[in-house]
Design a protein around this motif. Structure first.
Motif, PDB file in Angstrom:
ATOM      1  N   ASN A 320      36.700 -21.817 -37.329  1.00 25.14           N
ATOM      2  CA  ASN A 320      37.211 -22.823 -36.391  1.00 25.14           C
ATOM      3  C   ASN A 320      38.397 -23.572 -36.993  1.00 25.14           C
ATOM      4  O   ASN A 320      39.384 -23.856 -36.306  1.00 25.14           O
ATOM      5  CB  ASN A 320      36.118 -23.833 -36.040  1.00 25.14           C
ATOM      6  CG  ASN A 320      34.974 -23.205 -35.276  1.00 25.14           C
ATOM      7  OD1 ASN A 320      35.115 -22.153 -34.677  1.00 25.14           O
ATOM      8  ND2 ASN A 320      33.828 -23.875 -35.291  1.00 25.14           N
ATOM      9  N   ILE A 321      38.276 -23.898 -38.261  1.00 23.21           N
ATOM     10  CA  ILE A 321      39.320 -24.671 -38.938  1.00 23.21           C
ATOM     11  C   ILE A 321      40.629 -23.881 -38.955  1.00 23.21           C
ATOM     12  O   ILE A 321      41.693 -24.398 -38.580  1.00 23.21           O
ATOM     13  CB  ILE A 321      38.892 -25.021 -40.379  1.00 23.21           C
ATOM     14  CG1 ILE A 321      37.603 -25.847 -40.365  1.00 23.21           C
ATOM     15  CG2 ILE A 321      40.006 -25.760 -41.109  1.00 23.21           C
ATOM     16  CD1 ILE A 321      36.973 -26.031 -41.744  1.00 23.21           C
ATOM     17  N   GLY A 322      40.554 -22.641 -39.393  1.00 24.14           N
ATOM     18  CA  GLY A 322      41.754 -21.809 -39.463  1.00 24.14           C
ATOM     19  C   GLY A 322      42.370 -21.578 -38.097  1.00 24.14           C
ATOM     20  O   GLY A 322      43.603 -21.606 -37.943  1.00 24.14           O
ATOM     21  N   THR A 323      41.512 -21.350 -37.088  1.00 21.57           N
ATOM     22  CA  THR A 323      42.022 -21.105 -35.730  1.00 21.57           C
ATOM     23  C   THR A 323      42.696 -22.352 -35.174  1.00 21.57           C
ATOM     24  O   THR A 323      43.741 -22.272 -34.519  1.00 21.57           O
ATOM     25  CB  THR A 323      40.878 -20.660 -34.794  1.00 21.57           C
ATOM     26  OG1 THR A 323      40.203 -19.538 -35.365  1.00 21.57           O
ATOM     27  CG2 THR A 323      41.422 -20.266 -33.426  1.00 21.57           C
ATOM     28  N   ALA A 324      42.108 -23.524 -35.410  1.00 19.45           N
ATOM     29  CA  ALA A 324      42.711 -24.780 -34.953  1.00 19.45           C
ATOM     30  C   ALA A 324      44.081 -24.986 -35.597  1.00 19.45           C
ATOM     31  O   ALA A 324      45.035 -25.413 -34.930  1.00 19.45           O
ATOM     32  CB  ALA A 324      41.785 -25.949 -35.265  1.00 19.45           C
ATOM     33  N   ARG A 325      44.183 -24.682 -36.884  1.00 17.96           N
ATOM     34  CA  ARG A 325      45.478 -24.847 -37.572  1.00 17.96           C
ATOM     35  C   ARG A 325      46.498 -23.837 -37.043  1.00 17.96           C
ATOM     36  O   ARG A 325      47.694 -24.145 -36.930  1.00 17.96           O
ATOM     37  CB  ARG A 325      45.300 -24.706 -39.085  1.00 17.96           C
ATOM     38  CG  ARG A 325      44.475 -25.830 -39.711  1.00 17.96           C
ATOM     39  CD  ARG A 325      44.644 -25.891 -41.217  1.00 17.96           C
ATOM     40  NE  ARG A 325      43.774 -26.894 -41.819  1.00 17.96           N
ATOM     41  CZ  ARG A 325      44.026 -28.197 -41.844  1.00 17.96           C
ATOM     42  NH1 ARG A 325      45.126 -28.662 -41.267  1.00 17.96           N
ATOM     43  NH2 ARG A 325      43.191 -29.040 -42.431  1.00 17.96           N
ATOM     44  N   MET A 326      46.053 -22.645 -36.700  1.00 17.68           N
ATOM     45  CA  MET A 326      46.954 -21.665 -36.092  1.00 17.68           C
ATOM     46  C   MET A 326      47.526 -22.187 -34.784  1.00 17.68           C
ATOM     47  O   MET A 326      48.717 -22.064 -34.499  1.00 17.68           O
ATOM     48  CB  MET A 326      46.209 -20.353 -35.827  1.00 17.68           C
ATOM     49  CG  MET A 326      46.363 -19.304 -36.896  1.00 17.68           C
ATOM     50  SD  MET A 326      45.933 -17.658 -36.282  1.00 17.68           S
ATOM     51  CE  MET A 326      44.207 -17.830 -35.980  1.00 17.68           C
ATOM     52  N   ALA A 327      46.645 -22.745 -33.941  1.00 14.24           N
ATOM     53  CA  ALA A 327      47.078 -23.254 -32.642  1.00 14.24           C
ATOM     54  C   ALA A 327      48.077 -24.391 -32.807  1.00 14.24           C
ATOM     55  O   ALA A 327      49.072 -24.480 -32.084  1.00 14.24           O
ATOM     56  CB  ALA A 327      45.874 -23.717 -31.833  1.00 14.24           C
ATOM     57  N   MET A 328      47.827 -25.279 -33.785  1.00  6.53           N
ATOM     58  CA  MET A 328      48.735 -26.398 -33.994  1.00  6.53           C
ATOM     59  C   MET A 328      50.080 -25.928 -34.549  1.00  6.53           C
ATOM     60  O   MET A 328      51.113 -26.587 -34.356  1.00  6.53           O
ATOM     61  CB  MET A 328      48.102 -27.427 -34.933  1.00  6.53           C
ATOM     62  CG  MET A 328      46.942 -28.193 -34.301  1.00  6.53           C
ATOM     63  SD  MET A 328      47.373 -28.897 -32.684  1.00  6.53           S
ATOM     64  CE  MET A 328      48.750 -29.964 -33.127  1.00  6.53           C
ATOM     65  N   ALA A 329      50.082 -24.804 -35.238  1.00  6.66           N
ATOM     66  CA  ALA A 329      51.353 -24.245 -35.714  1.00  6.66           C
ATOM     67  C   ALA A 329      52.208 -23.787 -34.529  1.00  6.66           C
ATOM     68  O   ALA A 329      53.444 -23.782 -34.610  1.00  6.66           O
ATOM     69  CB  ALA A 329      51.082 -23.074 -36.660  1.00  6.66           C
ATOM     70  N   VAL A 330      51.581 -23.410 -33.439  1.00  8.08           N
ATOM     71  CA  VAL A 330      52.310 -23.026 -32.221  1.00  8.08           C
ATOM     72  C   VAL A 330      52.702 -24.264 -31.431  1.00  8.08           C
ATOM     73  O   VAL A 330      53.781 -24.344 -30.844  1.00  8.08           O
ATOM     74  CB  VAL A 330      51.452 -22.081 -31.343  1.00  8.08           C
ATOM     75  CG1 VAL A 330      52.145 -21.772 -30.026  1.00  8.08           C
ATOM     76  CG2 VAL A 330      51.137 -20.790 -32.094  1.00  8.08           C
ATOM     77  N   GLY A 331      51.807 -25.267 -31.385  1.00  5.90           N
ATOM     78  CA  GLY A 331      52.105 -26.510 -30.684  1.00  5.90           C
ATOM     79  C   GLY A 331      51.401 -26.602 -29.347  1.00  5.90           C
ATOM     80  O   GLY A 331      51.022 -25.593 -28.746  1.00  5.90           O
ATOM     81  N   VAL A 332      51.229 -27.821 -28.868  1.00  2.10           N
ATOM     82  CA  VAL A 332      50.498 -28.075 -27.626  1.00  2.10           C
ATOM     83  C   VAL A 332      51.160 -27.383 -26.442  1.00  2.10           C
ATOM     84  O   VAL A 332      50.508 -26.694 -25.654  1.00  2.10           O
ATOM     85  CB  VAL A 332      50.375 -29.596 -27.376  1.00  2.10           C
ATOM     86  CG1 VAL A 332      49.797 -29.867 -25.984  1.00  2.10           C
ATOM     87  CG2 VAL A 332      49.511 -30.244 -28.444  1.00  2.10           C
ATOM     88  N   GLU A 333      52.474 -27.591 -26.288  1.00  5.78           N
ATOM     89  CA  GLU A 333      53.153 -27.021 -25.125  1.00  5.78           C
ATOM     90  C   GLU A 333      53.174 -25.491 -25.179  1.00  5.78           C
ATOM     91  O   GLU A 333      53.017 -24.816 -24.155  1.00  5.78           O
ATOM     92  CB  GLU A 333      54.576 -27.566 -25.014  1.00  5.78           C
ATOM     93  CG  GLU A 333      54.636 -29.050 -24.693  1.00  5.78           C
ATOM     94  CD  GLU A 333      53.833 -29.398 -23.441  1.00  5.78           C
ATOM     95  OE1 GLU A 333      53.934 -28.654 -22.444  1.00  5.78           O
ATOM     96  OE2 GLU A 333      53.094 -30.409 -23.467  1.00  5.78           O
TER      97      GLU A 333
END
Length: 544
Positions: A320-333
């Protein structure tokens, strides 16, 4: 000339005499089926086309059954007639029947869809003003097996739910309203469903429900290149010839109508999103050494690795931690735009009228992107995950699902490129790796190169995540070297058992269930297993 004239006159007179006699006969005879007597709301059931599966098995058809009616204006001795009718049809309501027979109507139904033996017994009573009419009754030879796909009809043979309702909405209803097809044989309608695969999936899901003490189950098989649905099951199901069963609240179609948080199965879409940016590769690393704190929320891992992990590690260990950081690297929009491209913001439309709308956050903040990245905080219909999942492994083409046959050429025209071929290839690699080394080992079927992503989501109960109720999912494909089909499996509230050492996570229940389904349906669907490697002088073996 005189003789010819007399002969002609005689011929014309004979013709007119025949026509006059026929008109008198038609004017005095009583019609056998007094359709023109019907009052509003007293329809005669119409004919419907047979529904076949993709190989020609009959899934739904019409049979002729008798119905008994009365012509009150021709009746006398109503009380005696009611008593006599109830000797054959004891379930008739005498008060209701007395009201009907005491009216001045020319036509009322006594009872629809009776048996031939009941018809013979009523006929033998010889009650004046009682008649019979042949109607169409819908029957479903496969019973509950295809109930959530076909739906059902009402007593007038009108489609009320499922594909039956689709038929009426598209063309059949207008045809009947025009009076053009009451008893006319209609061309059969063929579905993309394979009854053999449908039966195998339902059988395995029922076994899994029993084994893991689940309250419900669902699953589907989709051709990833055409969008054709080969099977779709939702349990509990119902008998389409007893539509009242479908009204029970646990009989909803969980594949199209229900919406759920899918847990870690959603990480497949987050991973594809990250890879599609071009900035993140399979060997890119993210820090998963400690939980992430966002306000009052803490994001942690079920089996924490507590280390810096590559995208490959994150996927197969379901971090979960790694996946969340991946998503934030892409950004909310960027995250929102990618999920919108996969159709997760819109209601999925198919030939089945029933569909559930996704539930998305009203205010989408960073914490939403982090939690949705690993499958919490956004609810979608499973059929949406099926369609989007197929795009991950078919070369990146998003193809709308369908329940009718669709040529590859048409599917290519309808498909929309949502990820690149390169990203799709990487996803196939990761899915296969997850079955050979990750959380989905129990889904492996020798010879078929199964790949996928497991998911376990805590259910929301009274606005809070429950620590005792989970929903497990598995999004899988086979064979990963050349994907042909996507298989989705879901269990609602599975329990830990002795065989699973008390664990109730997806790797212990839906993963092996999907493996059992693939082992049964792959030969049916014509997927040839990969030959097992053998010594040059040894026996040839094959997995099947």
């Amino acid at each position: 000339m005189r003789n010819r004239l007399i002969l002609a006159m005689t011929a014309f007179a004979a013709v007119y005499l025949v026509i006059s006699g026929r008109l008198v006969l038609l004017a005095t005879m009583t019609p056998s089926t007094p359709i023109h007597y019907l009052n509003p709301g007293e329809q005669v059931s119409h004919a419907r086309p047979d529904i076949l599966d993709r190989v020609g098995n009959v899934l739904a058809t019409d049979i002729n059954v008798p119905s008994v009616y009365a012509e009150p204006v021709k009746m006398f001795g109503i009380d005696d007639a009611i008593e006599e009718l109830r000797t054959v049809l004891p379930d008739l309501d005498p008060a209701d029947l007395r009201t009907k027979l005491s009216s001045d109507k020319q036509f009322v139904w006594v009872k629809r869809e009776i048996t031939p033996s009941e018809k013979a017994a009523i006929h033998a009573l010889g009650i004046p003003g009682i008649g019979f009419m042949e109607e169409n009754k819908r029957v479903y030879p496969a019973g509950p097996i295809t109930s959530h796909i076909l739906g059902y009809v009402n007593i007038d043979n009108q489609g009320i739910a499922g594909f039956e309702k689709h038929l009426d909405t598209e063309w059949l209803g207008a045809l009947h309203d025009a009076g053009l097809a009451r008893n006319t044989p209609l061309e059969p309608v063929r579905l993309s469903i394979d009854l053999r695969a449908q039966h195998a999936m339902r059988d395995e899901l029922m076994a899994a429900m029993d084994k893991f003490h689940s309250i419900a189950a669902a699953g589907a098989i989709m051709d990833v290149h055409t969008g054709e649905m080969l099977a779709m099951v939702s349990l509990p199901d119902f008998d389409p010839e007893r539509p009242v069963e479908a009204l029970q609240k646990d009989r909803i179609n969980r594949m199209t109508t229900g919406v759920y948080e899918l847990g870690s199965a959603f990480k497949a879409f987050t991973t594809a999103m990250a890879l599609e940016t071009g900035r993140i590769g399979i060997n890119t690393t993210f820090d998963a050494r400690s939980p992430i704190r966002v306000g009052s929320n803490t994001i942690g891992d079920y089996h924490a690795e507590n280390r810096i992990m590559t995208v490959e590690d994150i996927y197969i260990h379901s971090s979960n931690i790694g996946t969340a950081r991946m998503a934030m690297a892409v950004g909310v929009e960027g995250h929102k735009a990618f999920l919108r491209k996969l159709g997760f913001f819109d209601r999925m439309t198919t030939e089945l009228p029933e569909s559930g709308a996704p539930i998305v956050p009203e205010r989408w903040r960073e914490v939403n992107t982090m939690t949705i990245a690993f499958g919490h905080g956004m609810s979608v219909a499973p059929i949406q995950a099926v369609a989007a999942g197929a795009a991950l492994i078919n070369g990146g083409r998003m193809i709308p699902p369908t329940f009718v046959p669709r040529p590859v050429e048409l599917a290519d025209m309808m498909g929309e490129q949502v990820i690149s071929q390169e990203t799709s290839d990487k996803m196939r690699y990761l899915m296969r790796l997850n079955v050979t080394k990750g959380t989905a080992k129990k889904a492996n079927v020798p010879g078929y190169e199964v790949g996928g992503k497991t998911g376990t989501a805590e259910k929301v109960v009274n606005g809070r995540y429950s620590s005792t109720k989970v929903l497990t999912t598995f999004l899988s494909t086979f064979p990963t070297s050349d994907p042909k089909y996507l298989v989705f499996v879901m269990l609602d509230e599975p329990q830990g058992i002795k065989e699973t050492y008390g664990y109730r996570t997806s790797g212990w229940n839906v993963a092996p269930t999907a493996g059992n389904i693939i082992a049964r349906v792959a030969p049916i669907l014509g997927v040839v297993p990969e030959l097992a490697p053998v010594a040059s002088d040894g026996p040839l073996s094959v997995s099947y």
